[in-house]
Design a protein around this motif. Structure first.
Motif, mmCIF file in Angstrom:
data_model
loop_
_atom_site.group_PDB
_atom_site.id
_atom_site.type_symbol
_atom_site.label_atom_id
_atom_site.label_comp_id
_atom_site.label_asym_id
_atom_site.label_seq_id
_atom_site.Cartn_x
_atom_site.Cartn_y
_atom_site.Cartn_z
ATOM 1 N N ALA A 191 0.473 -0.767 0.056
ATOM 2 C CA ALA A 191 -0.226 -0.072 0.213
ATOM 3 C C ALA A 191 0.842 1.016 -0.072
ATOM 4 C CB ALA A 191 -1.008 0.065 1.411
ATOM 5 N N LEU A 192 1.720 1.307 0.915
ATOM 6 C CA LEU A 192 2.599 2.143 1.019
ATOM 7 C C LEU A 192 4.226 2.823 -0.619
ATOM 8 C CD1 LEU A 192 3.860 3.193 4.647
ATOM 9 C CD2 LEU A 192 2.041 3.271 3.150
ATOM 10 N N GLY A 193 3.676 1.360 -0.696
ATOM 11 C CA GLY A 193 4.483 1.327 -2.239
ATOM 12 C C GLY A 193 4.517 2.278 -3.503
ATOM 13 N N VAL A 194 2.553 2.228 -3.092
ATOM 14 C CA VAL A 194 1.612 2.104 -4.082
ATOM 15 C C VAL A 194 1.553 3.592 -3.831
ATOM 16 C CG1 VAL A 194 -0.736 2.711 -5.390
ATOM 17 C CG2 VAL A 194 0.591 0.218 -4.680
ATOM 18 N N ILE A 195 1.462 4.591 -2.978
ATOM 19 C CA ILE A 195 1.614 5.969 -2.683
ATOM 20 C C ILE A 195 3.079 6.475 -3.390
ATOM 21 C CG2 ILE A 195 1.112 6.972 -0.794
ATOM 22 C CD1 ILE A 195 -0.369 5.324 0.577
ATOM 23 N N ALA A 196 4.163 5.607 -2.493
ATOM 24 C CA ALA A 196 5.319 6.352 -2.997
ATOM 25 C C ALA A 196 5.327 6.483 -4.704
ATOM 26 C CB ALA A 196 6.463 5.323 -2.179
ATOM 27 N N PHE A 197 4.710 5.038 -5.103
ATOM 28 C CA PHE A 197 5.202 4.661 -6.550
ATOM 29 C C PHE A 197 4.541 6.477 -7.329
ATOM 30 C CE2 PHE A 197 4.376 3.495 -10.943
ATOM 31 C CZ PHE A 197 5.989 3.409 -11.495
ATOM 32 N N VAL A 198 3.261 6.799 -6.787
ATOM 33 C CA VAL A 198 2.531 7.837 -7.499
ATOM 34 C C VAL A 198 2.732 9.123 -7.396
ATOM 35 C CG1 VAL A 198 -0.236 8.071 -7.499
ATOM 36 C CG2 VAL A 198 -0.183 6.084 -7.560
ATOM 37 N N THR A 199 3.567 9.425 -5.916
ATOM 38 C CA THR A 199 3.672 10.646 -5.193
ATOM 39 C C THR A 199 5.169 10.992 -7.068
ATOM 40 O OG1 THR A 199 2.773 10.320 -3.768
ATOM 41 C CG2 THR A 199 4.468 11.899 -3.887
ATOM 42 N N LEU A 248 0.236 4.576 -14.115
ATOM 43 C CA LEU A 248 -0.556 4.631 -13.026
ATOM 44 C C LEU A 248 -2.186 3.672 -12.743
ATOM 45 C CD1 LEU A 248 0.304 8.777 -12.125
ATOM 46 C CD2 LEU A 248 1.299 6.315 -11.400
ATOM 47 N N VAL A 249 -2.972 3.646 -14.011
ATOM 48 C CA VAL A 249 -3.417 2.719 -13.524
ATOM 49 C C VAL A 249 -3.399 1.495 -13.773
ATOM 50 C CG1 VAL A 249 -5.681 2.846 -15.075
ATOM 51 C CG2 VAL A 249 -4.644 4.737 -15.403
ATOM 52 N N VAL A 250 -2.525 1.078 -14.608
ATOM 53 C CA VAL A 250 -1.681 -0.549 -14.275
ATOM 54 C C VAL A 250 -1.724 -0.589 -13.236
ATOM 55 C CG1 VAL A 250 -0.253 -2.411 -14.773
ATOM 56 C CG2 VAL A 250 -1.175 -0.677 -16.283
ATOM 57 N N VAL A 251 -0.587 0.061 -12.433
ATOM 58 C CA VAL A 251 -0.342 -0.117 -10.510
ATOM 59 C C VAL A 251 -1.924 0.079 -9.857
ATOM 60 C CG1 VAL A 251 1.256 0.761 -9.112
ATOM 61 C CG2 VAL A 251 2.209 0.336 -11.492
ATOM 62 N N PHE A 252 -2.370 0.878 -9.836
ATOM 63 C CA PHE A 252 -3.431 1.303 -9.309
ATOM 64 C C PHE A 252 -4.624 0.316 -8.944
ATOM 65 C CE2 PHE A 252 -7.812 3.129 -8.256
ATOM 66 C CZ PHE A 252 -6.907 3.540 -6.441
ATOM 67 N N VAL A 253 -4.948 -0.322 -10.178
ATOM 68 C CA VAL A 253 -5.705 -1.907 -10.070
ATOM 69 C C VAL A 253 -5.406 -2.696 -9.839
ATOM 70 C CG1 VAL A 253 -6.994 -2.855 -12.325
ATOM 71 C CG2 VAL A 253 -7.188 0.075 -12.107
ATOM 72 N N GLY A 254 -3.976 -2.821 -9.892
ATOM 73 C CA GLY A 254 -3.629 -4.004 -9.403
ATOM 74 C C GLY A 254 -3.169 -4.268 -8.463
ATOM 75 N N GLN A 256 -4.439 -2.176 -5.681
ATOM 76 C CA GLN A 256 -6.013 -1.628 -4.866
ATOM 77 C C GLN A 256 -6.247 -2.633 -3.683
ATOM 78 O OE1 GLN A 256 -9.606 -1.313 -7.477
ATOM 79 N NE2 GLN A 256 -10.441 0.644 -6.180
ATOM 80 N N ARG A 257 -6.325 -3.177 -3.723
ATOM 81 C CA ARG A 257 -6.889 -4.400 -2.809
ATOM 82 C C ARG A 257 -6.179 -4.222 -1.076
ATOM 83 N NH1 ARG A 257 -5.374 -9.576 -2.067
ATOM 84 N NH2 ARG A 257 -3.272 -10.287 -4.149
ATOM 85 N N PHE A 258 -4.245 -3.736 -1.488
ATOM 86 C CA PHE A 258 -3.507 -3.717 -0.295
ATOM 87 C C PHE A 258 -3.505 -2.825 -0.791
ATOM 88 C CE2 PHE A 258 -1.291 -7.224 -3.686
ATOM 89 C CZ PHE A 258 -1.166 -8.245 -2.263
ATOM 90 N N LEU A 259 -3.715 -1.707 -1.189
ATOM 91 C CA LEU A 259 -4.122 0.033 -1.195
ATOM 92 C C LEU A 259 -4.992 0.013 0.308
ATOM 93 C CD1 LEU A 259 -3.121 2.578 -1.758
ATOM 94 C CD2 LEU A 259 -4.385 2.534 -3.428
ATOM 95 N N VAL A 260 -5.953 -0.404 -0.724
ATOM 96 C CA VAL A 260 -7.711 -0.409 0.974
ATOM 97 C C VAL A 260 -6.974 -0.857 1.854
ATOM 98 C CG1 VAL A 260 -9.191 -0.426 1.230
ATOM 99 C CG2 VAL A 260 -9.295 -0.575 -1.465
ATOM 100 N N ARG A 261 -6.560 -2.409 2.291
ATOM 101 C CA ARG A 261 -6.086 -3.041 3.329
ATOM 102 C C ARG A 261 -5.079 -2.166 4.702
ATOM 103 N NH1 ARG A 261 -2.792 -8.334 3.287
ATOM 104 N NH2 ARG A 261 -4.583 -8.248 1.210
ATOM 105 N N GLY A 262 -4.074 -1.807 3.429
ATOM 106 C CA GLY A 262 -2.629 -1.008 4.750
ATOM 107 C C GLY A 262 -3.682 0.228 4.445
#
Length: 270
Positions: A191-199, A248-254, A256-262
């Motif tokens: 989850a934090l990896g997705v946030i850091a990548f998008v930022t 970003l769309v590919v990363v977020f969709v792939g 997403q479940r970790f992002l919500v859980r995190g």
């Protein structure tokens, strides 16, 4: 009640998708259709050749810029997960005299506006000769006080029983972190990896100043070249924006479940 909820979610989804529709629609349309006084839902003639024109433009190395953005985003993401994860675990689990002082200093960095540290950081990077260099783009973003704070909050709620079992087996803090804590926290790390990548991918001002050489441009800097004081290449700008957000769309969709859980596991509860 359930019908109202689904209706509200459907309306929110449509509103959220409107920008994506506009970017794709205008990217595949001609300049005349984009600026026409009458609106058409979809271009009468889809201009697929806009893709060829976009990637063959010698003035805007879009592919190289996207590769640079990918390298910077991946390195900064890995660096933040490594450094901030260790720092957060140390603040949460390793008792020492000045732990609270260090925590307060880390949190205090969140209160300092980025504009205050921008010039000093540039002076340091410039003095090291890292202008138009990958090191100048990556290294200043390897650590984040906010990410460290989130890791610390998460590790405070990590089951101590697992760590105590690791201690009985002879593991120290280092071994416990890598063999017990990290494998059982993969969702939060993701989850934090997705946030850091998008930022990192969306950064513009710092790459604009550091990447003075065209070969060092990131994708956001490349996008800005379509909009100048002399001209605006509208269709190419929209199409380049659509291409740039695809990763970003590919990363977020792939993920997403970790992002919500995190987000729910940060330990910050209302």
């Amino acid at each position: 009640m359930k019908a109202v909820r689904y209706l509200a979610l459907s309306v929110a989804a449509v509103v959220f998708l409107i920008p994506f529709y506009l970017v794709l629609r205008n990217g595949l349309a001609s300049e005349q259709e984009i600026t026409a006084p009458s609106w058409t839902f979809w271009p009468r003639s889809i201009r697929w050749e806009n893709f060829a024109l976009l990637f063959s433009d010698p003035a805007v190395p879009l592919v190289r810029s996207m590769v640079n953005s990918l390298v910077v985003a991946v390195l900064q993401t890995v660096g933040q997960l490594l450094l901030c994860g260790l720092a957060g675990y140390g603040l949460a689990r390793i008792p020492y005299r000045y732990a609270n002082v260090v925590l307060y200093l880390v949190v205090a960095t969140l209160m300092i506006p980025a504009a205050v540290t921008f010039v000093p950081t540039f002076v340091v990077v410039s003095s090291l000769g890292w202008v138009s260099d990958l090191r100048g783009l990556v290294i200043p973003g390897l650590f984040s006080g906010f990410t460290t704070f989130l890791f610390r909050q998460y590790f405070l709620g990590f089951p101590r029983e697992l760590e105590e079992a690791a201690r009985i087996d002879g593991l120290g803090h280092w071994g416990t972190y890598w063999r017990i804590v990290v494998p059982n926290s993969r969702g939060f790390f993701a989850a934090l990896g997705v946030i850091a990548f998008v930022t990192s991918w969306n950064q513009f001002l710092w790459p604009l100043v550091i990447a003075q050489d065209q070969d060092a441009w990131t994708v956001q800097v490349a996008l800005s070249t379509f909009l100048t004081a002399q001209s605006i290449n509208v269709s190419q700008l929209f199409l380049a924006a659509a291409v740039s957000i695809a990763p970003l769309v590919v990363v977020f969709v792939g993920m997403q479940r970790f992002l919500v859980r995190g987000v729910t596991e940060t330990g910050i509860k209302g």
